[in-house]
Design a protein around this motif. Structure first.
Motif, PDB file in Angstrom:
ATOM      1  N   GLY A   4       3.606   4.796   0.033  1.00 55.84           N
ATOM      2  CA  GLY A   4       2.214   4.451  -0.222  1.00 55.84           C
ATOM      3  C   GLY A   4       1.994   3.667  -1.493  1.00 55.84           C
ATOM      4  N   PHE A   5       3.034   2.947  -1.947  1.00 50.31           N
ATOM      5  CA  PHE A   5       2.921   2.189  -3.188  1.00 50.31           C
ATOM      6  C   PHE A   5       2.270   0.819  -2.988  1.00 50.31           C
ATOM      7  CE2 PHE A   5       6.969   4.522  -4.728  1.00 50.31           C
ATOM      8  CZ  PHE A   5       6.193   5.613  -5.100  1.00 50.31           C
ATOM      9  N   ILE A   6       2.223   0.335  -1.761  1.00 56.80           N
ATOM     10  CA  ILE A   6       1.664  -0.996  -1.500  1.00 56.80           C
ATOM     11  C   ILE A   6       0.176  -0.858  -1.203  1.00 56.80           C
ATOM     12  CG2 ILE A   6       1.762  -3.036  -0.032  1.00 56.80           C
ATOM     13  CD1 ILE A   6       4.666  -2.427   0.532  1.00 56.80           C
ATOM     14  N   PRO A   7      -0.676  -1.434  -2.030  1.00 61.67           N
ATOM     15  CA  PRO A   7      -2.126  -1.311  -1.793  1.00 61.67           C
ATOM     16  C   PRO A   7      -2.567  -2.204  -0.641  1.00 61.67           C
ATOM     17  CG  PRO A   7      -1.710  -2.749  -3.661  1.00 61.67           C
ATOM     18  CD  PRO A   7      -0.368  -2.223  -3.232  1.00 61.67           C
ATOM     19  N   SER A   8      -3.556  -1.774   0.083  1.00 63.69           N
ATOM     20  CA  SER A   8      -4.122  -2.608   1.143  1.00 63.69           C
ATOM     21  C   SER A   8      -5.080  -3.609   0.516  1.00 63.69           C
ATOM     22  CB  SER A   8      -4.852  -1.751   2.170  1.00 63.69           C
ATOM     23  OG  SER A   8      -5.872  -0.996   1.547  1.00 63.69           O
ATOM     24  N   ARG A   9      -5.146  -4.795   1.118  1.00 68.59           N
ATOM     25  CA  ARG A   9      -6.031  -5.835   0.592  1.00 68.59           C
ATOM     26  C   ARG A   9      -6.607  -6.632   1.747  1.00 68.59           C
ATOM     27  NH1 ARG A   9      -3.462 -10.025  -3.402  1.00 68.59           N
ATOM     28  NH2 ARG A   9      -3.121 -11.236  -1.503  1.00 68.59           N
ATOM     29  N   GLY A  10      -7.822  -6.305   2.107  1.00 66.49           N
ATOM     30  CA  GLY A  10      -8.483  -7.017   3.191  1.00 66.49           C
ATOM     31  C   GLY A  10      -7.702  -6.927   4.484  1.00 66.49           C
ATOM     32  N   ALA A  11      -7.573  -8.086   5.139  1.00 62.15           N
ATOM     33  CA  ALA A  11      -6.869  -8.132   6.421  1.00 62.15           C
ATOM     34  C   ALA A  11      -5.370  -8.323   6.249  1.00 62.15           C
ATOM     35  CB  ALA A  11      -7.434  -9.272   7.272  1.00 62.15           C
ATOM     36  N   LEU A  12      -4.886  -8.423   5.003  1.00 58.88           N
ATOM     37  CA  LEU A  12      -3.470  -8.673   4.768  1.00 58.88           C
ATOM     38  C   LEU A  12      -2.647  -7.447   5.138  1.00 58.88           C
ATOM     39  CD1 LEU A  12      -1.711 -10.986   3.617  1.00 58.88           C
ATOM     40  CD2 LEU A  12      -1.734  -9.798   1.428  1.00 58.88           C
ATOM     41  N   ASP A  13      -1.646  -7.644   5.994  1.00 60.42           N
ATOM     42  CA  ASP A  13      -0.778  -6.557   6.430  1.00 60.42           C
ATOM     43  C   ASP A  13       0.029  -6.021   5.253  1.00 60.42           C
ATOM     44  OD1 ASP A  13       0.572  -5.189   8.862  1.00 60.42           O
ATOM     45  OD2 ASP A  13       2.246  -5.999   7.706  1.00 60.42           O
ATOM     46  N   LEU A  14       0.389  -4.712   5.312  1.00 62.31           N
ATOM     47  CA  LEU A  14       1.130  -4.094   4.216  1.00 62.31           C
ATOM     48  C   LEU A  14       2.460  -4.794   3.976  1.00 62.31           C
ATOM     49  CD1 LEU A  14       0.513  -0.275   4.809  1.00 62.31           C
ATOM     50  CD2 LEU A  14      -0.509  -1.735   3.075  1.00 62.31           C
ATOM     51  N   HIS A  15       3.114  -5.229   5.053  1.00 61.62           N
ATOM     52  CA  HIS A  15       4.384  -5.944   4.898  1.00 61.62           C
ATOM     53  C   HIS A  15       4.185  -7.230   4.095  1.00 61.62           C
ATOM     54  CE1 HIS A  15       8.370  -7.513   6.146  1.00 61.62           C
ATOM     55  NE2 HIS A  15       7.738  -8.677   6.133  1.00 61.62           N
ATOM     56  N   ASP A  16       3.172  -7.993   4.458  1.00 63.77           N
ATOM     57  CA  ASP A  16       2.921  -9.253   3.760  1.00 63.77           C
ATOM     58  C   ASP A  16       2.543  -9.007   2.307  1.00 63.77           C
ATOM     59  OD1 ASP A  16       3.411 -10.732   6.065  1.00 63.77           O
ATOM     60  OD2 ASP A  16       1.353 -10.524   6.752  1.00 63.77           O
ATOM     61  N   MET A  17       1.772  -7.947   2.069  1.00 65.23           N
ATOM     62  CA  MET A  17       1.420  -7.599   0.697  1.00 65.23           C
ATOM     63  C   MET A  17       2.674  -7.216  -0.087  1.00 65.23           C
ATOM     64  SD  MET A  17      -1.136  -7.441  -1.347  1.00 65.23           S
ATOM     65  CE  MET A  17      -1.408  -6.843  -3.013  1.00 65.23           C
ATOM     66  N   GLY A  18       3.587  -6.480   0.577  1.00 65.49           N
ATOM     67  CA  GLY A  18       4.855  -6.120  -0.062  1.00 65.49           C
ATOM     68  C   GLY A  18       5.685  -7.347  -0.399  1.00 65.49           C
ATOM     69  N   CYS A  19       5.673  -8.347   0.484  1.00 61.88           N
ATOM     70  CA  CYS A  19       6.398  -9.600   0.222  1.00 61.88           C
ATOM     71  C   CYS A  19       5.840 -10.294  -1.022  1.00 61.88           C
ATOM     72  CB  CYS A  19       6.309 -10.524   1.435  1.00 61.88           C
ATOM     73  SG  CYS A  19       7.283  -9.990   2.857  1.00 61.88           S
ATOM     74  N   GLU A  20       4.510 -10.252  -1.184  1.00 62.41           N
ATOM     75  CA  GLU A  20       3.906 -10.862  -2.370  1.00 62.41           C
ATOM     76  C   GLU A  20       4.344 -10.139  -3.639  1.00 62.41           C
ATOM     77  OE1 GLU A  20      -0.281 -11.363  -2.289  1.00 62.41           O
ATOM     78  OE2 GLU A  20      -0.276 -12.717  -0.559  1.00 62.41           O
ATOM     79  N   ILE A  21       4.423  -8.808  -3.564  1.00 70.36           N
ATOM     80  CA  ILE A  21       4.857  -8.030  -4.731  1.00 70.36           C
ATOM     81  C   ILE A  21       6.307  -8.348  -5.065  1.00 70.36           C
ATOM     82  CG2 ILE A  21       5.350  -5.683  -5.541  1.00 70.36           C
ATOM     83  CD1 ILE A  21       2.895  -4.760  -3.945  1.00 70.36           C
ATOM     84  N   PHE A  22       7.169  -8.423  -4.039  1.00 75.06           N
ATOM     85  CA  PHE A  22       8.577  -8.757  -4.265  1.00 75.06           C
ATOM     86  C   PHE A  22       8.698 -10.132  -4.916  1.00 75.06           C
ATOM     87  CE2 PHE A  22      12.703 -10.482  -3.149  1.00 75.06           C
ATOM     88  CZ  PHE A  22      13.557  -9.410  -3.388  1.00 75.06           C
ATOM     89  N   SER A  23       7.937 -11.096  -4.416  1.00 69.15           N
ATOM     90  CA  SER A  23       7.980 -12.450  -4.973  1.00 69.15           C
ATOM     91  C   SER A  23       7.517 -12.459  -6.424  1.00 69.15           C
ATOM     92  CB  SER A  23       7.112 -13.395  -4.133  1.00 69.15           C
ATOM     93  OG  SER A  23       7.612 -13.495  -2.820  1.00 69.15           O
ATOM     94  N   GLU A  24       6.484 -11.683  -6.728  1.00 71.12           N
ATOM     95  CA  GLU A  24       5.972 -11.627  -8.086  1.00 71.12           C
ATOM     96  C   GLU A  24       6.999 -11.005  -9.030  1.00 71.12           C
ATOM     97  OE1 GLU A  24       3.122 -12.052 -11.197  1.00 71.12           O
ATOM     98  OE2 GLU A  24       3.247 -12.932  -9.182  1.00 71.12           O
TER      99      GLU A  24
END
Length: 560
Positions: free
Chosen positions: A30-50
């Motif tokens: 549960g470490f990946i926050p939800s953001r609008g319609a963005l899927d948790l996987h895609d949000m996780g990819c953004e965190i990894f990239s950052e």
């Protein structure tokens, strides 16, 4: 992002971590926050990239299957540990190991076949348990212990285990069994309605998935690579609407081949599926509308598609009026000799094609106008003007093909940065080589008929940084045109037995830093002009038995 970063301290220092595993573990906890319609996987990819951009991850590598791996520097690992405190704990499995009472995420490893036994039944409630061992893990009744962990979200068993007859927490989101000899999962596994990741990688004895796998509504990743005895898939997997990655889909097999499969299931209904590999379907002749399912847009999230060894496949049809593969960027078609028709996929950026009909080769490449990477293999002759529309291509691999110096293959590739020619029947490189002004890397391997490089063909390669010539049995010389490679930094010559010397014009390689010459038994001398390579910092000469001495001036190179 802070929690995702600090959780990485659960891995021992210098561990290789894969992006997919990190994303799955972050998601499970549960470490990946939800953001609008963005899927948790895609949000996780953004965190990894950052985190990568901030240099928290290093040694980033990507293999041919797209698996991204990374490490953390020891100092960065210390920082993550200080943030996480004692919530994450790494211990060695032995009798005296102490676990902090505040630990919620535990990594246990054994570095040897110790006879000490760890008593897991004394552990406090955990959220994550990762057990990694070399061979058999010494433990006292893990089934009893795991059954007591009512709040477990992550269970990773990375060692040989023949029995997993235990009750699993209903909160479990991540289940990973690696190298296990377990033949079947309990049917109760299909009641884990929160499960997001199920990995049975390299469980070579596993024969059957639970019949109720279709009930795992939150399942996103299913990895069954290396499950060599798995003979079929459960029915109705199309109901797993959140499934993003299915490593392999098995249609019933004998000796690794799906010999009785005449139709593919409606995988197009898997709206989150990103990667699909189809292999060894020897009876399949047609891919029809059943494959797409009954959705208005089929395979809406699919990015990578591979179809290999479909010896009887003749036609792949489309359903008019529907959208297909809107996000597909990578396609592999290999060893499909009868296939002559494929859907038009204009979004392709990466194409690997080999051992197919030349008609299919032509139509695919002509219609894919935004390709950036292309690999062509096993064609006797390549058609004229094959790449005339590939204005954006920056990577080209040509394997096991017949090429002529008169070929126009390279004529219009002004953006090409990487060119790899391997095991091709070719005496001289195509004339279009001289037009590759953006080329940075040129690899020539196992080109047994290649006698020389073009004298003037190197003249405009002003961007070339790396030249590697290997296993070219008849290459007798390098041209004086080498003088034009003023950006060249890395030169490797390996297993070229007919090469006797290097050209005197090598003195003009003003940017050369690394020179390697290996296994060139015909090499008898090196030019004195090498003394002018003022930036040369590494000179490697190995197994060149007839080279008796180095040029005198080499000893004066101050950077060597």
């Amino acid at each position: 992002m802070r929690q995702c970063f600090s959780f990485c301290s659960i891995f021992p220092k210098d561990s290789v971590m894969t992006k997919d595993k990190l994303l799955a573990l972050w998601m499970a906890n549960g470490f990946i926050p939800s953001r609008g319609a963005l899927d948790l996987h895609d949000m996780g990819c953004e965190i990894f990239s950052e985190l990568t951009w901030r240099s928290y991850f290093q040694e980033i590598e990507e293999d041919v299957d797209g698996t991204v791996a990374c490490k953390m520097h020891d100092l960065i690992h210390d920082l993550a540990t200080s943030i996480m405190g004692q919530e994450c704990c790494v211990i060695e499995a032995n009798e005296g190991s102490q676990i902090p009472k505040t630990a919620r995420h535990l990594f246990v490893y054994n570095s040897s076949r110790s006879t000490n036994v760890m008593d897991y039944t004394t552990f406090q409630p955990l959220q994550s348990l990762i057990l990694c061992g070399d061979g058999y893990f010494n433990h006292s009744n893990p089934s009893r212990f795991i059954s007591k962990q009512k709040y477990l979200k992550v269970l990773h068993l990375g060692f040989y285990m023949s029995n997993i007859e235990f009750k699993i927490s209903k909160h479990l989101r991540y289940l990973y069994l690696h190298n296990s000899t377990v033949k079947t999962l309990r049917e109760s596994t299909s009641s884990l309605l929160n499960l997001q990741t199920l990995s049975l990688k390299d469980c070579g004895s596993h024969k059957m998935l639970p019949k109720g796998t279709k009930n795992l509504k939150n399942l996103r990743y299913l990895d069954i690579r290396g499950c060599h005895t798995l003979t079929s898939m459960p029915v109705a997997l199309g109901q797993l609407s959140f499934l993003r990655k299915l490593s392999i889909f098995i249609l019933g097999k004998k000796d690794g081949n799906c010999e009785r499969c005449h139709q593919l299931p409606p995988l197009g209904k898997l709206r989150f599926l990103k990667v699909l590999n189809i292999c060894r379907i020897s009876a399949l002749k047609y891919i029809d509308d059943t494959f797409y399912g009954d959705m208005e847009s089929s395979f809406p999230s699919l990015e990578v598609l591979s179809i290999r060894v479909a010896l009887c496949l003749e036609e792949w049809t489309i359903v008019n009026g529907r959208e297909h593969f809107p996000l597909l960027s990578s396609l592999t078609v290999d060893c499909c000799p009868k296939l002559v028709k494929l859907p038009m996929i204009q979004s392709l950026k990466e194409l690997h094609i080999g051992e197919t009909n030349v008609t299919l080769l032509t139509s695919l490449i002509m219609n894919a106008t935004v390709l950036t990477s292309l690999r062509i293999s096993d064609f006797n002759e390549l058609p004229d003007e094959l790449l005339k529309n590939q204005k954006q291509l920056d990577r080209l691999n040509v394997f096991y093909c017949s090429l002529k110096s008169s070929s126009d293959l390279l004529d219009n590739l002004s953006c090409l940065k990487y060119l790899d020619i391997q095991a091709c029947s070719i005496e001289s490189l195509p004339a279009g080589l001289q037009n590759l002004s953006s080329l940075e890397t040129l690899d020539l391997n196992f080109c047994d008929s290649l006698v020389s490089l073009p004298v003037n063909g190197l003249q405009r390669l002003s961007s070339l940084c790396s030249l590697r010539v290997q296993h070219c049995k008849t290459l007798a010389s390098l041209p004086e045109g080498m003088r034009y490679l003023t950006s060249l930094q890395d030169l490797l010559i390996n297993e070229c037995p007919e090469l006797t010397s290097l050209p005197r014009s090598i003195q003009h390689l003003s940017s050369l830093r690394y020179l390697q010459i290996r296994c060139c038994r015909g090499l008898i001398s090196l030019p004195d002009e090498m003394q002018h390579l003022s930036l040369l910092s590494e000179l490697t000469i190995i197994n060149c038995s007839n080279l008796m001495s180095l040029p005198q001036g080499v000893h004066n190179l101050t950077t060597l």
